[in-house]
Design a protein around this motif. Structure first.
Motif, PDB file in Angstrom:
ATOM      1  N   GLU A 247       0.866  -1.184   0.000  1.00  0.00           N
ATOM      2  CA  GLU A 247       0.000   0.000   0.000  1.00  0.00           C
ATOM      3  C   GLU A 247       0.899   1.229   0.000  1.00  0.00           C
ATOM      4  O   GLU A 247       1.941   1.236   0.658  1.00  0.00           O
ATOM      5  CB  GLU A 247      -0.883  -0.023   1.255  1.00  0.00           C
ATOM      6  CG  GLU A 247      -2.125   0.825   1.115  1.00  0.00           C
ATOM      7  CD  GLU A 247      -3.059   0.686   2.331  1.00  0.00           C
ATOM      8  OE1 GLU A 247      -3.831   1.626   2.562  1.00  0.00           O
ATOM      9  OE2 GLU A 247      -2.989  -0.343   3.029  1.00  0.00           O
ATOM     10  N   THR A 248       0.492   2.235  -0.750  1.00  0.00           N
ATOM     11  CA  THR A 248       1.277   3.473  -0.828  1.00  0.00           C
ATOM     12  C   THR A 248       0.411   4.664  -0.425  1.00  0.00           C
ATOM     13  O   THR A 248      -0.708   4.816  -0.924  1.00  0.00           O
ATOM     14  CB  THR A 248       1.824   3.693  -2.255  1.00  0.00           C
ATOM     15  OG1 THR A 248       2.601   2.563  -2.633  1.00  0.00           O
ATOM     16  CG2 THR A 248       2.679   4.949  -2.332  1.00  0.00           C
ATOM     17  N   HIS A 254       5.071   0.326   2.062  1.00  0.00           N
ATOM     18  CA  HIS A 254       5.687  -0.715   2.914  1.00  0.00           C
ATOM     19  C   HIS A 254       6.024  -1.916   2.033  1.00  0.00           C
ATOM     20  O   HIS A 254       5.499  -2.070   0.931  1.00  0.00           O
ATOM     21  CB  HIS A 254       4.758  -1.113   4.062  1.00  0.00           C
ATOM     22  CG  HIS A 254       3.459  -1.738   3.611  1.00  0.00           C
ATOM     23  ND1 HIS A 254       3.372  -3.045   3.194  1.00  0.00           N
ATOM     24  CD2 HIS A 254       2.209  -1.210   3.510  1.00  0.00           C
ATOM     25  CE1 HIS A 254       2.116  -3.320   2.860  1.00  0.00           C
ATOM     26  NE2 HIS A 254       1.392  -2.220   3.039  1.00  0.00           N
ATOM     27  N   LYS A 255       6.914  -2.793   2.516  1.00  0.00           N
ATOM     28  CA  LYS A 255       7.309  -3.950   1.708  1.00  0.00           C
ATOM     29  C   LYS A 255       6.177  -4.974   1.675  1.00  0.00           C
ATOM     30  O   LYS A 255       5.298  -4.975   2.544  1.00  0.00           O
ATOM     31  CB  LYS A 255       8.596  -4.570   2.242  1.00  0.00           C
ATOM     32  CG  LYS A 255       8.512  -5.190   3.624  1.00  0.00           C
ATOM     33  CD  LYS A 255       9.899  -5.638   4.085  1.00  0.00           C
ATOM     34  CE  LYS A 255       9.892  -6.001   5.553  1.00  0.00           C
ATOM     35  NZ  LYS A 255      11.243  -6.151   6.099  1.00  0.00           N
ATOM     36  N   ASP A 256       6.206  -5.834   0.689  1.00  0.00           N
ATOM     37  CA  ASP A 256       5.238  -6.922   0.598  1.00  0.00           C
ATOM     38  C   ASP A 256       5.634  -7.986   1.616  1.00  0.00           C
ATOM     39  O   ASP A 256       6.639  -8.690   1.446  1.00  0.00           O
ATOM     40  CB  ASP A 256       5.224  -7.506  -0.813  1.00  0.00           C
ATOM     41  CG  ASP A 256       4.097  -8.515  -1.009  1.00  0.00           C
ATOM     42  OD1 ASP A 256       3.949  -9.409  -0.148  1.00  0.00           O
ATOM     43  OD2 ASP A 256       3.367  -8.410  -2.006  1.00  0.00           O
ATOM     44  N   ARG A 293      -0.449   0.464  10.458  1.00  0.00           N
ATOM     45  CA  ARG A 293      -0.985   1.831  10.602  1.00  0.00           C
ATOM     46  C   ARG A 293      -0.112   2.784   9.782  1.00  0.00           C
ATOM     47  O   ARG A 293       1.086   2.550   9.625  1.00  0.00           O
ATOM     48  CB  ARG A 293      -0.954   2.289  12.071  1.00  0.00           C
ATOM     49  CG  ARG A 293      -1.721   1.414  13.039  1.00  0.00           C
ATOM     50  CD  ARG A 293      -3.243   1.561  12.893  1.00  0.00           C
ATOM     51  NE  ARG A 293      -3.936   0.746  13.891  1.00  0.00           N
ATOM     52  CZ  ARG A 293      -4.287  -0.521  13.713  1.00  0.00           C
ATOM     53  NH1 ARG A 293      -3.952  -1.155  12.580  1.00  0.00           N
ATOM     54  NH2 ARG A 293      -4.936  -1.178  14.662  1.00  0.00           N
ATOM     55  N   TYR A 294      -0.730   3.888   9.314  1.00  0.00           N
ATOM     56  CA  TYR A 294       0.050   4.910   8.612  1.00  0.00           C
ATOM     57  C   TYR A 294       0.034   6.204   9.414  1.00  0.00           C
ATOM     58  O   TYR A 294      -1.031   6.692   9.809  1.00  0.00           O
ATOM     59  CB  TYR A 294      -0.506   5.173   7.205  1.00  0.00           C
ATOM     60  CG  TYR A 294       0.300   6.233   6.480  1.00  0.00           C
ATOM     61  CD1 TYR A 294       1.544   5.933   5.940  1.00  0.00           C
ATOM     62  CD2 TYR A 294      -0.162   7.556   6.404  1.00  0.00           C
ATOM     63  CE1 TYR A 294       2.318   6.894   5.322  1.00  0.00           C
ATOM     64  CE2 TYR A 294       0.604   8.532   5.775  1.00  0.00           C
ATOM     65  CZ  TYR A 294       1.843   8.196   5.239  1.00  0.00           C
ATOM     66  OH  TYR A 294       2.608   9.163   4.642  1.00  0.00           O
ATOM     67  N   ILE A 298       5.846   9.524  10.336  1.00  0.00           N
ATOM     68  CA  ILE A 298       6.817   8.409  10.379  1.00  0.00           C
ATOM     69  C   ILE A 298       6.541   7.302   9.360  1.00  0.00           C
ATOM     70  O   ILE A 298       7.316   6.355   9.246  1.00  0.00           O
ATOM     71  CB  ILE A 298       6.912   7.813  11.808  1.00  0.00           C
ATOM     72  CG1 ILE A 298       5.538   7.367  12.313  1.00  0.00           C
ATOM     73  CG2 ILE A 298       7.552   8.752  12.771  1.00  0.00           C
ATOM     74  CD1 ILE A 298       5.584   6.676  13.657  1.00  0.00           C
ATOM     75  N   GLY A 299       5.452   7.395   8.630  1.00  0.00           N
ATOM     76  CA  GLY A 299       5.142   6.391   7.608  1.00  0.00           C
ATOM     77  C   GLY A 299       4.433   5.172   8.188  1.00  0.00           C
ATOM     78  O   GLY A 299       3.673   5.284   9.147  1.00  0.00           O
ATOM     79  N   TRP A 300       4.705   4.014   7.584  1.00  0.00           N
ATOM     80  CA  TRP A 300       4.011   2.788   7.983  1.00  0.00           C
ATOM     81  C   TRP A 300       4.609   2.200   9.262  1.00  0.00           C
ATOM     82  O   TRP A 300       5.825   2.155   9.427  1.00  0.00           O
ATOM     83  CB  TRP A 300       4.112   1.732   6.871  1.00  0.00           C
ATOM     84  CG  TRP A 300       3.364   2.136   5.641  1.00  0.00           C
ATOM     85  CD1 TRP A 300       3.884   2.620   4.482  1.00  0.00           C
ATOM     86  CD2 TRP A 300       1.952   2.101   5.472  1.00  0.00           C
ATOM     87  NE1 TRP A 300       2.883   2.905   3.591  1.00  0.00           N
ATOM     88  CE2 TRP A 300       1.678   2.582   4.169  1.00  0.00           C
ATOM     89  CE3 TRP A 300       0.877   1.729   6.275  1.00  0.00           C
ATOM     90  CZ2 TRP A 300       0.400   2.695   3.657  1.00  0.00           C
ATOM     91  CZ3 TRP A 300      -0.408   1.830   5.772  1.00  0.00           C
ATOM     92  CH2 TRP A 300      -0.646   2.305   4.481  1.00  0.00           C
TER      93      TRP A 300
END
Length: 470
Positions: A247-248, A254-256, A293-294, A298-300
């Motif tokens: 998901e972006t 984030h990585k798969d 969570r996003y 700080i991102g994912w």
């Protein structure tokens, strides 16, 4: 016709002699022949005779020097004996027909060709004659040798019939592909996709047995990718499929976690053939979808996925019909602790943090470190090298602290019983609190885990709680 050199063991000659006496045709058939061609060690022999397999087994047992016991399975018309570490199963040639909602066939006597037809794959539909007139001659009605050379898994009959009749064969196709590093024939794979829903009539125990064999194959990710692409994994292990995808948001991706998990599994497989360590690799990030969570700054994040994952392990084991015993507890422990060594890779790591890890991991510390090393899957080689060097430092410190403090599986020298006797207490919350305070003090290095020092510390803490030594 091609002849195959059978292993130099008297059991084959004895079977040939017994078959001649009973006037029946007998062949070694199936996986043993496949493994002989592939030069893989195998001591499980299947013998098919056109006639009474049980009678043949009993005569063979009489003729062998040590007269092994014959175990008869009358319902299946089969018999089995063991000789010198070899396991030999005898059966009369059969043909089968299946009802739509069952994988249990209607069985009746048949020809050798009937018996070969009912085999799952061409590589398993091979036979070697044990008859005097053509002893050692290869029987290959469906091109199994050619498929072994081409490294192909293919069904002897139309694949839809094979998989509809016995849906477990879909799992077996993927298992053999994974174990042998073979490809699945396109028509055979298409039939797995078409008939995947039929897997629902197979018991979970049988499915999990095949899944474990895939997990134990040299490169298990190959089997899992086939399960995923065919749609079988979505039916037999949906929780693992939830790891798939990325998901972006605002350019942050984030990585798969599905493919990351498969890489970790392969990394573990390179250093260990322990099934339960491999299960730990499969489940180490299983709670990431639930904890994702996003945060704009700080991102994912996946905070607490290790604790949540550990809590999920018993239910996952129960659903998959895996054992709810020490193996499950081992996997649960490794899932819970798999981030801890990563947090210790700083130069400022304290002895107390090392002590806590030794205390919690106990005898499983070595397995935990293997999992943690396997968990480093970055494509950045410099980053991987740095992490692994940091783990070297952590392992060195683990050895040093273990040698000085003996903390692997340690128990405080002051037990709950001693606390109760000292202060005249019954089992209570106070006893638990005192024991916990003492454990913490030992882990923090404030008190040596030796009786005199620990007892003096206990008296002080008891005094603070208004307790007197009796």
């Amino acid at each position: 016709m091609e002849k195959i050199q059978l292993p130099n063991h008297p059991v084959f000659e004895v079977i040939a002699e017994a078959a001649a006496e009973l006037n029946v045709d007998a062949h070694v058939i199936g996986g043993f022949v496949r493994d002989l061609v592939l030069k893989r060690p195998s001591k499980d022999i299947d013998v098919v005779c056109v006639g009474n397999g049980i009678a043949l087994a009993e005569l063979v047992a009489q003729k062998l020097p040590h007269k092994p016991k014959v175990t008869v399975f009358k319902n299946f018309g089969t018999a089995m004996l063991k000789t010198d570490g070899w396991e030999v199963e005898f059966v009369g040639a059969r043909k089968e027909s299946y009802l739509e909602h069952s994988r249990k066939p209607e069985v009746e006597q048949g020809t050798l060709e009937d018996d070969l037809k009912r085999r799952d794959f061409t590589i398993n539909a091979l036979g070697i004659s044990l008859n005097k007139e053509d002893y050692g001659q290869l029987l290959d009605e469906f091109g199994g040798i050619k498929d072994i050379k081409r490294k192909i898994i293919r069904t002897p009959l139309e694949p839809g019939i094979t998989f509809s009749d016995d849906p477990l064969r879909m799992m077996r196709a993927i298992r053999f592909a994974s174990q042998l590093s073979f490809d699945i024939d396109p028509d055979t794979f298409d039939a797995i996709v078409d008939y995947k829903e039929r897997i629902k009539i197979v018991s979970q125990e049988r499915i999990t047995d095949e899944l474990n064999k895939i997990i134990l194959s040299p490169k298990p990710s190959y089997g899992f990718k086939l399960l995923f692409t065919s749609g079988l994994l979505q039916l037999i292990f949906p929780k693992m499929v939830e790891l798939h995808g990325v998901e972006t948001i605002n350019g942050n991706t984030h990585k798969d976690n599905f493919y990351h998990t498969l890489q970790v599994l392969d990394n573990v497989a390179e250093v260990s053939d322990d099934l339960w360590l491999r299960w730990s690799a499969i489940l180490h990030d299983i709670a990431k979808p639930d904890t994702k969570r996003y945060h704009p700054k700080i991102g994912w994040t996946f905070h607490g996925h290790e604790d949540r994952g550990a809590r999920m392990v018993p239910n996952l084991f129960k659903n998959l019909k895996l054992p709810l015993n020490d193996h499950m507890k081992f996997v649960q422990k490794l899932v819970k602790l798999h981030l801890r060594p990563i947090a210790l890779v700083k130069d400022t790591v304290t002895d107390s943090a090392i002590r806590r890890l030794l205390f919690e991991a106990g005898d499983d510390i070595d397995a935990l470190m293997k999992l943690c090393r396997a968990d480093i899957t970055s494509k950045n080689d410099t980053k991987v090298k740095r992490y692994l060097q940091n783990f070297d430092k952590v392992e060195k410190r683990l050895v040093e602290v273990e040698e000085s403090d003996q903390l692997r599986n340690f128990q405080p020298v002051i037990t709950g019983e001693i606390i109760m006797e000292t202060f005249g207490l019954s089992p209570s919350k106070t006893v638990g609190e005192l024991k916990e305070v003492l454990t913490e003090a030992i882990l923090e290095g404030k008190v040596k885990n030796e009786y005199e020092a620990a007892f003096a510390f206990l008296l002080e803490r008891g005094k603070e709680k208004g307790l007197q030594q009796v």
